[in-house]
Design a protein around this motif. Structure first.
Motif, PDB file in Angstrom:
ATOM      1  N   THR A  14       0.676  -1.154  -0.143  1.00 27.60           N
ATOM      2  CA  THR A  14       0.031  -0.001   0.170  1.00 27.60           C
ATOM      3  C   THR A  14       0.864   1.420   0.134  1.00 27.60           C
ATOM      4  O   THR A  14       1.949   1.328   0.827  1.00 27.60           O
ATOM      5  CB  THR A  14      -0.953  -0.023   1.126  1.00 27.60           C
ATOM      6  OG1 THR A  14      -1.465  -1.161   1.260  1.00 27.60           O
ATOM      7  CG2 THR A  14      -1.855   1.187   1.362  1.00 27.60           C
ATOM      8  N   VAL A  15       0.486   2.221  -0.720  1.00 31.07           N
ATOM      9  CA  VAL A  15       1.176   3.565  -0.914  1.00 31.07           C
ATOM     10  C   VAL A  15       0.113   4.786  -0.625  1.00 31.07           C
ATOM     11  O   VAL A  15      -0.818   4.591  -1.552  1.00 31.07           O
ATOM     12  CB  VAL A  15       1.920   3.626  -2.173  1.00 31.07           C
ATOM     13  CG1 VAL A  15       2.435   5.231  -2.199  1.00 31.07           C
ATOM     14  CG2 VAL A  15       2.901   2.643  -2.354  1.00 31.07           C
ATOM     15  N   GLU A  16       0.174   5.342   0.093  1.00 28.29           N
ATOM     16  CA  GLU A  16      -0.945   6.288   0.710  1.00 28.29           C
ATOM     17  C   GLU A  16      -2.013   5.893   0.672  1.00 28.29           C
ATOM     18  O   GLU A  16      -3.046   6.501  -0.103  1.00 28.29           O
ATOM     19  CB  GLU A  16      -0.632   7.592  -0.512  1.00 28.29           C
ATOM     20  CG  GLU A  16       0.788   8.555  -0.470  1.00 28.29           C
ATOM     21  CD  GLU A  16       1.033   9.406  -1.613  1.00 28.29           C
ATOM     22  OE1 GLU A  16       0.155   9.759  -2.483  1.00 28.29           O
ATOM     23  OE2 GLU A  16       2.135   9.996  -1.389  1.00 28.29           O
ATOM     24  N   HIS A  17      -2.276   4.964   1.355  1.00 30.30           N
ATOM     25  CA  HIS A  17      -3.620   4.378   1.640  1.00 30.30           C
ATOM     26  C   HIS A  17      -4.370   3.626   0.237  1.00 30.30           C
ATOM     27  O   HIS A  17      -5.415   3.385   0.323  1.00 30.30           O
ATOM     28  CB  HIS A  17      -4.690   5.043   2.169  1.00 30.30           C
ATOM     29  CG  HIS A  17      -4.055   5.778   3.332  1.00 30.30           C
ATOM     30  ND1 HIS A  17      -4.020   5.193   4.623  1.00 30.30           N
ATOM     31  CD2 HIS A  17      -3.787   7.208   3.773  1.00 30.30           C
ATOM     32  CE1 HIS A  17      -3.425   6.270   5.498  1.00 30.30           C
ATOM     33  NE2 HIS A  17      -3.276   7.392   4.938  1.00 30.30           N
ATOM     34  N   ALA A  18      -3.601   3.502  -0.734  1.00 26.43           N
ATOM     35  CA  ALA A  18      -4.042   2.706  -1.977  1.00 26.43           C
ATOM     36  C   ALA A  18      -3.165   1.636  -2.060  1.00 26.43           C
ATOM     37  O   ALA A  18      -1.941   1.756  -2.120  1.00 26.43           O
ATOM     38  CB  ALA A  18      -4.095   3.739  -2.988  1.00 26.43           C
ATOM     39  N   VAL A  19      -3.754   0.289  -2.573  1.00 27.35           N
ATOM     40  CA  VAL A  19      -2.978  -0.692  -2.608  1.00 27.35           C
ATOM     41  C   VAL A  19      -2.480  -0.794  -4.168  1.00 27.35           C
ATOM     42  O   VAL A  19      -3.238  -0.397  -5.060  1.00 27.35           O
ATOM     43  CB  VAL A  19      -4.079  -1.951  -2.598  1.00 27.35           C
ATOM     44  CG1 VAL A  19      -3.339  -3.401  -3.066  1.00 27.35           C
ATOM     45  CG2 VAL A  19      -4.549  -2.247  -1.214  1.00 27.35           C
ATOM     46  N   VAL A  20      -1.296  -0.993  -4.243  1.00 26.29           N
ATOM     47  CA  VAL A  20      -0.559  -0.594  -5.499  1.00 26.29           C
ATOM     48  C   VAL A  20      -0.002  -2.047  -6.064  1.00 26.29           C
ATOM     49  O   VAL A  20       0.291  -1.968  -7.556  1.00 26.29           O
ATOM     50  CB  VAL A  20       0.564   0.362  -5.442  1.00 26.29           C
ATOM     51  CG1 VAL A  20       0.097   1.780  -5.259  1.00 26.29           C
ATOM     52  CG2 VAL A  20       1.863  -0.188  -4.435  1.00 26.29           C
ATOM     53  N   GLY A  21       0.146  -2.953  -5.356  1.00 25.72           N
ATOM     54  CA  GLY A  21       0.557  -4.313  -5.860  1.00 25.72           C
ATOM     55  C   GLY A  21      -0.210  -5.333  -4.847  1.00 25.72           C
ATOM     56  O   GLY A  21      -0.059  -5.209  -3.738  1.00 25.72           O
TER      57      GLY A  21
END
Length: 147
Positions: A14-21
């Motif tokens: 997660t990056v900045e509360h968003a799942v990126v992978g």
């Protein structure tokens, strides 16, 4: 190059509360680059990750690769794999490659894995990431690319 492989039943970044992978199962690979590393080691490491027989077969023996079990790989850049903790109380990072050297090798590693037929998810190079995983086993290996 250095990789820490953790066999996982699931993992996400997660990056900045968003799942990126995110992957359901396979390898979480923490990937670090040293200043002297080159593209020569990328293919060797990708082949090792794709074909390392550390997943259970029907008899429960580590005899299958991530490809054999239709798994995936989540690759997360991690310069701290080259941190030096021997002296003092603060780690030193002179053993880690600069981002201008490390990022192209990270991208090349991801591309090489995909070229071998491995489904790949990634973190975000250079970002502050939160990594969640369920280590299956636990099974963890540290692989250094031969000089």
């Amino acid at each position: 190059m250095r990789a820490v492989l953790q066999r996982v039943s699931r993992a996400k970044v997660t990056v900045e509360h968003a799942v990126v992978g995110e992957i359901a199962g396979g390898w979480l690979v923490l990937f670090g680059v040293g200043p002297a590393d080159t593209h020569k080691g990328v293919d060797w490491l990708a082949d090792k990750v794709a074909n390392l027989r550390a997943f259970a077969d029907a008899d429960g023996k580590m005899n299958l690769s991530v490809l054999d079990v239709n798994g995936a790989v989540l690759v997360v850049s991690q310069f701290t794999l080259y941190g030096d903790c021997l002296k003092g109380r603060r780690p030193g990072f002179t053993g880690a490659a600069a981002p201008a050297v490390a990022e192209p090798l990270y991208e090349a590693f991801v591309t090489a894995l995909k070229g071998l037929g491995v489904p790949v998810a990634t973190g975000r190079f250079g970002a502050d990431m939160q990594v969640e995983l369920v280590n299956d086993g636990p099974v963890t290996f540290i692989i250094d690319v031969p000089a």
